[in-house]
Scaffold this motif. Structure first.
Motif, PDB file in Angstrom:
ATOM      1  N   LEU A   4     -20.698 -71.985  75.557  1.00 41.12           N
ATOM      2  CA  LEU A   4     -19.864 -72.149  76.759  1.00 41.12           C
ATOM      3  C   LEU A   4     -19.707 -73.615  77.145  1.00 41.12           C
ATOM      4  CD1 LEU A   4     -21.034 -69.233  79.093  1.00 41.12           C
ATOM      5  CD2 LEU A   4     -18.742 -69.558  78.132  1.00 41.12           C
ATOM      6  N   ILE A   5     -20.754 -74.392  76.920  1.00 35.09           N
ATOM      7  CA  ILE A   5     -20.694 -75.814  77.276  1.00 35.09           C
ATOM      8  C   ILE A   5     -20.463 -76.682  76.039  1.00 35.09           C
ATOM      9  CG2 ILE A   5     -22.059 -75.564  79.384  1.00 35.09           C
ATOM     10  CD1 ILE A   5     -24.490 -76.607  77.778  1.00 35.09           C
ATOM     11  N   ASP A   6     -20.124 -76.048  74.932  1.00 33.11           N
ATOM     12  CA  ASP A   6     -19.835 -76.733  73.675  1.00 33.11           C
ATOM     13  C   ASP A   6     -21.010 -77.588  73.195  1.00 33.11           C
ATOM     14  OD1 ASP A   6     -18.143 -77.146  71.500  1.00 33.11           O
ATOM     15  OD2 ASP A   6     -17.277 -78.971  72.370  1.00 33.11           O
ATOM     16  N   GLY A   7     -22.218 -77.194  73.586  1.00 33.87           N
ATOM     17  CA  GLY A   7     -23.409 -77.886  73.115  1.00 33.87           C
ATOM     18  C   GLY A   7     -23.557 -79.316  73.574  1.00 33.87           C
ATOM     19  N   GLN A   8     -22.930 -79.664  74.684  1.00 36.67           N
ATOM     20  CA  GLN A   8     -23.008 -81.055  75.131  1.00 36.67           C
ATOM     21  C   GLN A   8     -22.783 -81.178  76.635  1.00 36.67           C
ATOM     22  OE1 GLN A   8     -19.851 -83.309  73.245  1.00 36.67           O
ATOM     23  NE2 GLN A   8     -18.737 -81.427  72.865  1.00 36.67           N
ATOM     24  N   GLY A   9     -22.856 -82.388  77.102  1.00 37.60           N
ATOM     25  CA  GLY A   9     -22.559 -82.670  78.504  1.00 37.60           C
ATOM     26  C   GLY A   9     -23.699 -82.336  79.450  1.00 37.60           C
ATOM     27  N   ASN A  10     -23.347 -82.333  80.738  1.00 34.92           N
ATOM     28  CA  ASN A  10     -24.342 -82.089  81.779  1.00 34.92           C
ATOM     29  C   ASN A  10     -24.986 -80.718  81.675  1.00 34.92           C
ATOM     30  OD1 ASN A  10     -23.892 -84.614  82.845  1.00 34.92           O
ATOM     31  ND2 ASN A  10     -22.377 -83.898  84.324  1.00 34.92           N
ATOM     32  N   GLY A  11     -24.270 -79.769  81.106  1.00 37.80           N
ATOM     33  CA  GLY A  11     -24.823 -78.427  80.939  1.00 37.80           C
ATOM     34  C   GLY A  11     -26.089 -78.424  80.101  1.00 37.80           C
ATOM     35  N   ILE A  12     -26.180 -79.332  79.127  1.00 34.24           N
ATOM     36  CA  ILE A  12     -27.370 -79.435  78.285  1.00 34.24           C
ATOM     37  C   ILE A  12     -28.586 -79.789  79.146  1.00 34.24           C
ATOM     38  CG2 ILE A  12     -28.506 -80.811  76.480  1.00 34.24           C
ATOM     39  CD1 ILE A  12     -26.598 -78.728  75.404  1.00 34.24           C
ATOM     40  N   PHE A  13     -28.385 -80.725  80.067  1.00 33.71           N
ATOM     41  CA  PHE A  13     -29.499 -81.135  80.918  1.00 33.71           C
ATOM     42  C   PHE A  13     -29.930 -80.012  81.847  1.00 33.71           C
ATOM     43  CE2 PHE A  13     -27.530 -85.169  79.684  1.00 33.71           C
ATOM     44  CZ  PHE A  13     -28.634 -85.741  79.051  1.00 33.71           C
ATOM     45  N   MET A  14     -28.976 -79.222  82.320  1.00 36.54           N
ATOM     46  CA  MET A  14     -29.327 -78.077  83.157  1.00 36.54           C
ATOM     47  C   MET A  14     -30.112 -77.039  82.361  1.00 36.54           C
ATOM     48  SD  MET A  14     -25.802 -77.733  85.379  1.00 36.54           S
ATOM     49  CE  MET A  14     -26.263 -76.155  86.040  1.00 36.54           C
ATOM     50  N   LEU A  15     -29.641 -76.733  81.154  1.00 40.13           N
ATOM     51  CA  LEU A  15     -30.366 -75.780  80.308  1.00 40.13           C
ATOM     52  C   LEU A  15     -31.741 -76.324  79.922  1.00 40.13           C
ATOM     53  CD1 LEU A  15     -27.588 -74.417  77.909  1.00 40.13           C
ATOM     54  CD2 LEU A  15     -28.833 -73.149  79.660  1.00 40.13           C
ATOM     55  N   ASP A  16     -31.814 -77.628  79.652  1.00 40.09           N
ATOM     56  CA  ASP A  16     -33.086 -78.234  79.287  1.00 40.09           C
ATOM     57  C   ASP A  16     -34.106 -78.060  80.415  1.00 40.09           C
ATOM     58  OD1 ASP A  16     -34.537 -79.903  77.241  1.00 40.09           O
ATOM     59  OD2 ASP A  16     -34.731 -81.227  78.987  1.00 40.09           O
ATOM     60  N   ARG A  17     -33.669 -78.265  81.632  1.00 38.52           N
ATOM     61  CA  ARG A  17     -34.584 -78.070  82.778  1.00 38.52           C
ATOM     62  C   ARG A  17     -35.025 -76.614  82.890  1.00 38.52           C
ATOM     63  NH1 ARG A  17     -32.328 -82.152  87.333  1.00 38.52           N
ATOM     64  NH2 ARG A  17     -33.174 -83.983  86.297  1.00 38.52           N
ATOM     65  N   GLU A  18     -34.096 -75.709  82.639  1.00 39.01           N
ATOM     66  CA  GLU A  18     -34.440 -74.282  82.684  1.00 39.01           C
ATOM     67  C   GLU A  18     -35.472 -73.940  81.610  1.00 39.01           C
ATOM     68  OE1 GLU A  18     -32.182 -70.086  81.860  1.00 39.01           O
ATOM     69  OE2 GLU A  18     -31.053 -71.622  82.925  1.00 39.01           O
ATOM     70  N   MET A  19     -35.310 -74.513  80.431  1.00 39.86           N
ATOM     71  CA  MET A  19     -36.212 -74.229  79.311  1.00 39.86           C
ATOM     72  C   MET A  19     -37.628 -74.743  79.573  1.00 39.86           C
ATOM     73  SD  MET A  19     -34.367 -72.742  77.021  1.00 39.86           S
ATOM     74  CE  MET A  19     -32.720 -72.586  76.414  1.00 39.86           C
ATOM     75  N   ARG A  20     -37.769 -75.741  80.428  1.00 42.64           N
ATOM     76  CA  ARG A  20     -39.095 -76.285  80.747  1.00 42.64           C
ATOM     77  C   ARG A  20     -39.980 -75.240  81.424  1.00 42.64           C
ATOM     78  NH1 ARG A  20     -38.132 -82.343  83.244  1.00 42.64           N
ATOM     79  NH2 ARG A  20     -36.904 -83.104  81.478  1.00 42.64           N
ATOM     80  N   GLY A  21     -39.367 -74.294  82.095  1.00 42.64           N
ATOM     81  CA  GLY A  21     -40.114 -73.307  82.859  1.00 42.64           C
ATOM     82  C   GLY A  21     -40.711 -72.187  82.032  1.00 42.64           C
ATOM     83  N   ARG A  22     -40.355 -72.099  80.775  1.00 41.04           N
ATOM     84  CA  ARG A  22     -40.889 -71.025  79.940  1.00 41.04           C
ATOM     85  C   ARG A  22     -42.366 -71.272  79.654  1.00 41.04           C
ATOM     86  NH1 ARG A  22     -39.380 -69.270  73.776  1.00 41.04           N
ATOM     87  NH2 ARG A  22     -40.156 -67.151  73.940  1.00 41.04           N
ATOM     88  N   THR A  23     -43.170 -70.236  79.815  1.00 39.52           N
ATOM     89  CA  THR A  23     -44.597 -70.345  79.535  1.00 39.52           C
ATOM     90  C   THR A  23     -45.002 -69.300  78.507  1.00 39.52           C
ATOM     91  OG1 THR A  23     -45.157 -68.878  81.368  1.00 39.52           O
ATOM     92  CG2 THR A  23     -45.166 -71.245  81.833  1.00 39.52           C
ATOM     93  N   PHE A  24     -46.078 -69.589  77.828  1.00 45.07           N
ATOM     94  CA  PHE A  24     -46.570 -68.686  76.795  1.00 45.07           C
ATOM     95  C   PHE A  24     -47.378 -67.552  77.408  1.00 45.07           C
ATOM     96  CE2 PHE A  24     -50.026 -67.505  73.821  1.00 45.07           C
ATOM     97  CZ  PHE A  24     -49.240 -66.879  72.876  1.00 45.07           C
ATOM     98  N   VAL A  25     -47.042 -66.343  77.015  1.00 45.30           N
ATOM     99  CA  VAL A  25     -47.805 -65.158  77.386  1.00 45.30           C
ATOM    100  C   VAL A  25     -48.049 -64.388  76.090  1.00 45.30           C
ATOM    101  CG1 VAL A  25     -47.788 -62.982  78.664  1.00 45.30           C
ATOM    102  CG2 VAL A  25     -46.713 -65.028  79.651  1.00 45.30           C
ATOM    103  N   ASP A  26     -49.308 -64.145  75.775  1.00 43.47           N
ATOM    104  CA  ASP A  26     -49.631 -63.415  74.553  1.00 43.47           C
ATOM    105  C   ASP A  26     -49.390 -61.933  74.784  1.00 43.47           C
ATOM    106  OD1 ASP A  26     -50.592 -62.280  72.259  1.00 43.47           O
ATOM    107  OD2 ASP A  26     -52.531 -63.320  72.304  1.00 43.47           O
ATOM    108  N   ASP A  27     -48.181 -61.496  74.434  1.00 42.84           N
ATOM    109  CA  ASP A  27     -47.826 -60.092  74.652  1.00 42.84           C
ATOM    110  C   ASP A  27     -48.307 -59.171  73.534  1.00 42.84           C
ATOM    111  OD1 ASP A  27     -46.051 -61.009  72.761  1.00 42.84           O
ATOM    112  OD2 ASP A  27     -44.250 -60.436  73.851  1.00 42.84           O
ATOM    113  N   THR A  28     -49.085 -59.724  72.587  1.00 45.51           N
ATOM    114  CA  THR A  28     -49.666 -58.863  71.551  1.00 45.51           C
ATOM    115  C   THR A  28     -50.938 -58.213  72.040  1.00 45.51           C
ATOM    116  OG1 THR A  28     -51.013 -60.621  70.535  1.00 45.51           O
ATOM    117  CG2 THR A  28     -48.749 -60.336  69.703  1.00 45.51           C
TER     118      THR A  28
END
Length: 170
Positions: free
Chosen positions: A143-167
């Motif tokens: 949607l954002i063609d892999g560039q621009g300010n949208g990348i920085f927004m997605l990058d910030r969102e990705m920082r919030g992912r944490t590891f949970v051992d669901d096994t």
């Protein structure tokens, strides 16, 4: 006790899961190099998840009274054209892993190993989730063609992912 065909296939899957882990660790390194710590974090979490998948299979083999056989992990890519390229490669890889898991289930059915068939259902369900997660990210990137300010927004969102051992089950 596992039948030889089933044991061999699970040992191959352990190797495939370890390869997946190191593929995602390589992608994490690429993102770090590009100054995208959120995307690097997302891939690092994928790395951790894949290791837990390999360990879950390893422990199952041991629990069934067999010996896991670890093999060399082939060299994974270290360079990609861009963010969309990485997530397209990730989706393709997850689809490949889905095929491998489905093949394991087929073997369990063929050799009438109901315990392994039941055990593998977790992986079947996990693959549905894996493909859906990657598809959502890839759709957003397109949607954002892999560039621009949208990348920085997605990058910030990705920082919030944490590891949970669901096994781990309760």
């Amino acid at each position: 006790m596992l039948k030889e065909k089933m044991l061999n296939a699970i040992n191959e899957q352990i190797n495939a899961e370890q390869y997946s882990a190191f593929l995602y660790l390589s992608m994490s390194a690429w993102f770090h190099d590009k100054g995208l710590p959120g995307f690097a974090n997302w891939m690092y979490i994928q790395y951790q998840e894949e290791l837990t998948h390999a360990n879950k299979l390893f422990n199952y083999v041991v629990e069934r009274g067999e010996k896991p056989e670890l093999k060399a992990i082939k060299q994974m890519p270290v360079e990609w054209e861009g963010i969309i390229d990485i997530y397209e490669a990730t989706l393709k890889h997850e689809q490949h892993v889905t095929e491998l898991i489905n093949n394991l289930v087929d073997i369990a059915i063929e050799v009438k190993d109901h315990a392994t068939q039941s055990f593998l259902q977790w992986f079947v369900d996990e693959q549905v989730e894996e493909e859906a997660n990657v598809t959502e990210i890839l759709d957003n990137l397109k949607l954002i063609d892999g560039q621009g300010n949208g990348i920085f927004m997605l990058d910030r969102e990705m920082r919030g992912r944490t590891f949970v051992d669901d096994t781990v089950t309760e």
